[in-house]
Scaffold this motif. Sequence first.
Motif, short mmCIF file in Angstrom:
data_model
loop_
_atom_site.label_atom_id
_atom_site.label_comp_id
_atom_site.label_asym_id
_atom_site.label_seq_id
_atom_site.Cartn_x
_atom_site.Cartn_y
_atom_site.Cartn_z
N PHE A 133 0.88 -1.17 0.00
CA PHE A 133 0.00 0.00 0.00
C PHE A 133 0.91 1.22 0.00
N ILE B 45 -2.94 4.54 -1.98
CA ILE B 45 -3.88 4.85 -0.91
C ILE B 45 -3.60 6.26 -0.39
N GLU C 83 -7.19 -7.18 3.41
CA GLU C 83 -6.89 -8.13 2.33
C GLU C 83 -7.55 -9.49 2.58
N LEU D 297 -4.51 -3.40 7.46
CA LEU D 297 -4.38 -3.69 6.04
C LEU D 297 -4.41 -5.20 5.77
N LEU E 73 -2.12 5.88 5.29
CA LEU E 73 -2.03 4.57 5.95
C LEU E 73 -2.71 4.63 7.31
N ARG F 249 -0.31 -2.29 10.29
CA ARG F 249 -0.35 -3.25 9.19
C ARG F 249 -1.47 -4.26 9.38
#
Length: 577
Positions: free
Chosen positions: A495, A532, A552, A548, A535, A545
Amino acid sequence: MHAAGGDHYDALYHGFRWQVPEVFNIAEVCCDRWARDAQHRLRTALIAESAGGSPRLHSFAELADAAQRLSAALAALGVARGDRVAIVLPQRFETAVAHMAIYRLGAVAMPLSTLFGPEALEFRLKDSQACAAIIDDSSLTALLALQPRCPGLKHLIGVDTPGLSNVLHWDTLLNTAPKPWPGTASTSARDPAVLIYTSGTTGNPKGALIPHCALIGNLTGFVASQNWFPQEGDVFWSPADWAWTGGLMDALLPALYFGAPIVGYRGRFSAQVAFELLQRHGVTNTFLFPTALKMMMKAYPVPSQQFKLKLRAIMSAGEAVGETVFAWCESALGVRVNEMFGQTEVNYIVGNSDRWPARAGSMGRPYPGHHVDVINDEDQRCAVGEVGEVAVATHDIHGDPDPVFFLGYWNNERATKAKFTGSGAVKWCRTGDLASRDAEGYLWYQGRADDVFKAAGYRIGPGEIENCLVQHPSVANAAVVPKPDAERGALVKAFVVLTEGTRPSAELAMELQKLVRGRLAPYEYPKEIEFIAQLPMTTTGKVQRRVLRDLETERARKEAQQLAQAASAEQRAGKPA
């Protein structure tokens, strides 16, 4: 003390011994002792500035007077030793006063970020059973709504808040504080002083209870990472929120401990604001997290063209700095950035200094007083180059107790026990962070244990790939996570946040992939890049993370569900009526 330059690590590390008094109080060493000293009482403790406002200097005498008044007012409200008092304030003079007043009573300060939403605030206030909260207008509405749901929260104290019957006004409290004002409590060095909740990147946040002596445990790392702070004329500033360990233990408290002025800025961070503050106040020492350094590097590649700086030391922590930012600090700022590693529970344990040569990309070496190593699942030391978990022993190399440790998680004995492993002579506190160790004792960060993943059988640490991507002039920041894949188990996905004015394109994505393929291993390049706007970050400036990864995983689940539904529909359509 050794002169700067060269490698003096072994002598510093092996020659250091802890000296922790039985009676120790943070307010006494950070405030009272300076205010009692005729030569130091009028020395500047805090330079307070807000966006669009003029700086105001506050002396140690002023800090001590306000803290004494507030401690008297809190005592009159029934706040007693061991009680938790929430501080929901930005960087301002009253925040420092609140900390000193609470420590003076032997109560426990619970700093909370002004960025927290209602749910985050409610969980912490309820879990800690805080009896009072010191707030300003930014959190007034939220706290008024939460108070009925937090039965232990008896008092709200407002700084610069409108007159309300259910909010005690700061100025009124201090001006009417009953005399005689209480003296500073005679606290044990291991009495609780601060309750800080972890970022909560996985599950509910846990409250780490930190003793007064943890300040002592932080000092070796602070002094070393700030290139032997303090020196004549030193001025400290950091955008790190004083509501978390990095801002409190790595900036505010150690600066006050050494009687040096610290800048408190109440306003939104930007690269321009950072450089203007550094220049205006002649800042010599700072803690800038990697995200801030990346923003500053992208906005002002050659800052000397616009600003005159006096920086002599930069510490950075929270994420890996990476070679690109490291090189920029050295060439553009004239300062070799000292990376540091620590966490709320055991802060300031590994890092760099001008007393030993920093290595770009390395976390550094264990600071004096801390026995730190890389260990495997069996609590054994990993071989050179082998990846394991960073852990710190409860006792240093001389067998003395290390004062840096937290006391435990608030009302969570199970989690406290799970944090420690080993038995007998060596007991380890595991950090959950992975690293390898080289032959000279430098540690090299590999990521959080839950951030590292396997793709096509290869072990992938996101940090190296992210740092490579940031080298591209169009990339402001990046986060790498696994994308579920039926054949390989996972694919490497990045990302990417672009610099202002840069437009995403397929051509740019291919260019970034080529950059990584050319500099890292072939299996490390991101098979997919998604641009993106920003973040997901914790309030401490770390990339989430996990958010994210979960995104996914959910996308993969929906895609599999849609494929299954389509296959089912096709099968039904092919059947005879």
